[in-house]
Write a protein that holds these residues in place. Structure first.
Motif, PDB file in Angstrom:
ATOM      1  N   SER A  92       0.463  -1.098   0.291  1.00  0.00           N
ATOM      2  CA  SER A  92       0.401  -0.362   0.398  1.00  0.00           C
ATOM      3  C   SER A  92       0.829   0.694   0.095  1.00  0.00           C
ATOM      4  CB  SER A  92      -1.024  -0.284   0.862  1.00  0.00           C
ATOM      5  OG  SER A  92      -1.942  -1.141   1.158  1.00  0.00           O
ATOM      6  N   TRP A 113      -7.552   2.936  -3.463  1.00  0.00           N
ATOM      7  CA  TRP A 113      -8.098   1.058  -3.527  1.00  0.00           C
ATOM      8  C   TRP A 113      -7.033   0.303  -2.447  1.00  0.00           C
ATOM      9  CZ3 TRP A 113      -5.454  -1.880  -5.919  1.00  0.00           C
ATOM     10  CH2 TRP A 113      -4.288  -2.003  -7.178  1.00  0.00           C
ATOM     11  N   THR A 166      -7.723   0.751   0.815  1.00  0.00           N
ATOM     12  CA  THR A 166      -9.284   0.442   1.032  1.00  0.00           C
ATOM     13  C   THR A 166      -8.284  -1.240   0.869  1.00  0.00           C
ATOM     14  OG1 THR A 166     -10.248   2.105   0.411  1.00  0.00           O
ATOM     15  CG2 THR A 166     -11.296   0.234   1.191  1.00  0.00           C
ATOM     16  N   ILE A 167      -8.407  -1.900   0.546  1.00  0.00           N
ATOM     17  CA  ILE A 167      -8.273  -3.438   0.938  1.00  0.00           C
ATOM     18  C   ILE A 167      -7.670  -3.414   1.942  1.00  0.00           C
ATOM     19  CG2 ILE A 167      -7.429  -5.038  -0.458  1.00  0.00           C
ATOM     20  CD1 ILE A 167      -7.892  -4.460  -2.598  1.00  0.00           C
ATOM     21  N   THR A 168      -6.191  -3.028   1.888  1.00  0.00           N
ATOM     22  CA  THR A 168      -5.641  -3.134   3.301  1.00  0.00           C
ATOM     23  C   THR A 168      -6.379  -3.737   4.647  1.00  0.00           C
ATOM     24  OG1 THR A 168      -3.412  -2.761   2.011  1.00  0.00           O
ATOM     25  CG2 THR A 168      -3.668  -2.745   4.084  1.00  0.00           C
ATOM     26  N   VAL A 191      -9.214  -5.975   5.019  1.00  0.00           N
ATOM     27  CA  VAL A 191      -8.504  -7.337   5.541  1.00  0.00           C
ATOM     28  C   VAL A 191      -7.744  -7.116   6.194  1.00  0.00           C
ATOM     29  CG1 VAL A 191      -6.850  -8.731   4.193  1.00  0.00           C
ATOM     30  CG2 VAL A 191      -8.510  -8.090   2.748  1.00  0.00           C
ATOM     31  N   GLN A 217      -4.740 -15.636  -1.597  1.00  0.00           N
ATOM     32  CA  GLN A 217      -4.254 -14.002  -1.031  1.00  0.00           C
ATOM     33  C   GLN A 217      -2.858 -13.914  -1.169  1.00  0.00           C
ATOM     34  OE1 GLN A 217      -4.283 -12.978   2.924  1.00  0.00           O
ATOM     35  NE2 GLN A 217      -5.803 -11.649   2.931  1.00  0.00           N
ATOM     36  N   LEU A 255      -7.763  -9.315  -5.910  1.00  0.00           N
ATOM     37  CA  LEU A 255      -9.506  -8.867  -6.086  1.00  0.00           C
ATOM     38  C   LEU A 255      -9.989  -9.356  -5.420  1.00  0.00           C
ATOM     39  CD1 LEU A 255      -9.951  -6.477  -9.290  1.00  0.00           C
ATOM     40  CD2 LEU A 255      -9.583  -5.711  -6.364  1.00  0.00           C
ATOM     41  N   PHE A 269     -10.084 -10.805  -1.968  1.00  0.00           N
ATOM     42  CA  PHE A 269     -10.572  -9.088  -1.299  1.00  0.00           C
ATOM     43  C   PHE A 269     -12.109 -10.242  -0.983  1.00  0.00           C
ATOM     44  CE2 PHE A 269     -12.740  -5.532  -0.869  1.00  0.00           C
ATOM     45  CZ  PHE A 269     -12.753  -5.137   0.090  1.00  0.00           C
TER      46      PHE A 269
END
Length: 216
Positions: A101, A108, A111-113, A116, A149, A186, A189
């Protein structure tokens, strides 16, 4: 027969914490800061250190598989391992998410990080605290999440875009693999959200069932 005999079979001795699976788990924890340093060296632009970071991540993922297999095969499951193993897993993947990140610096990815990491640590802390007497079997979606992942983070750790700047003919292959890695991320995620939902749903069902049994 001796008067001190109770007629009960002797209790099975607990395995020592000093065993190979726990040593491998400890190694993964020790590797986390080295992985983070290698990944972020020179702002993440160093091809050499990104490859070193990938090698460390690869070793961590392989030892995660090996220590679990050894612990189950040799009956070396310990309380230390139950606590340290998920912490080691979440630490190395968490460092990968945060490091990537920082390197990618997009809304984005952050946000994912964040989503998760909140999900992973919430599940881990819940397993280690209130679920001591409640067993939640690992769902298939959770296993798929872990595998996808690891693949996504592993590919993204590699200097796929940076190497194209140094070696012209690798530019297009690097970009193709990078796009594929983003696709895997993705998918991971989505699987993270779904497996998290399944976990908390199963927790609620089991706790509700225990309360009804207690009331009866």
């Amino acid at each position: 027969m001796s008067g001190t005999s109770t007629g009960q079979p002797p209790a099975e001795a607990q395995p020592s914490n000093w065993n190979l699976p726990n040593a491998l788990t400890t190694l993964r924890i020790v590797l986390v800061p080295f992985f983070g340093w290698a990944l972020l060296h020179d702002g993440g632009d160093s091809i050499t250190w990104r490859i070193v970071a990938w090698a460390i991540f690869f070793v961590a993922m392989v030892t995660d598989k090996i220590d679990g297999d050894i612990a189950r095969a040799r009956n070396l499951i310990t309380d230390f391992g139950k606590i340290a193993d998920p912490i080691a897993d979440k630490a190395i993947t968490g460092m990968a998410f945060i490091g990537l990140s920082i390197i990618m610096d997009t809304w984005w990815m952050w946000t994912i990080t964040i989503v998760v990491l909140v999900r992973e640590w919430a599940v881990t802390l819940l397993r280690l605290s209130v679920l001591k007497s409640v067993v939640i079997a690992a769902a298939r979606s959770g296993k798929w999440k872990t595998a996808v992942q690891a693949l996504a983070l592993g590919f993204l750790t590699l200097p796929l875009l940076e190497v194209g700047d140094e070696v012209g003919w690798l530019e297009i292959p690097g970009e193709v693999v990078y796009v594929g890695a983003i696709g895997l991320l993705l998918i991971a995620f989505v699987l993270t959200l779904w497996s998290g939902y399944e976990f908390f749903r199963d927790v609620w069902k089991q706790r509700h069932s225990i309360r009804r049994s207690s009331a009866a």
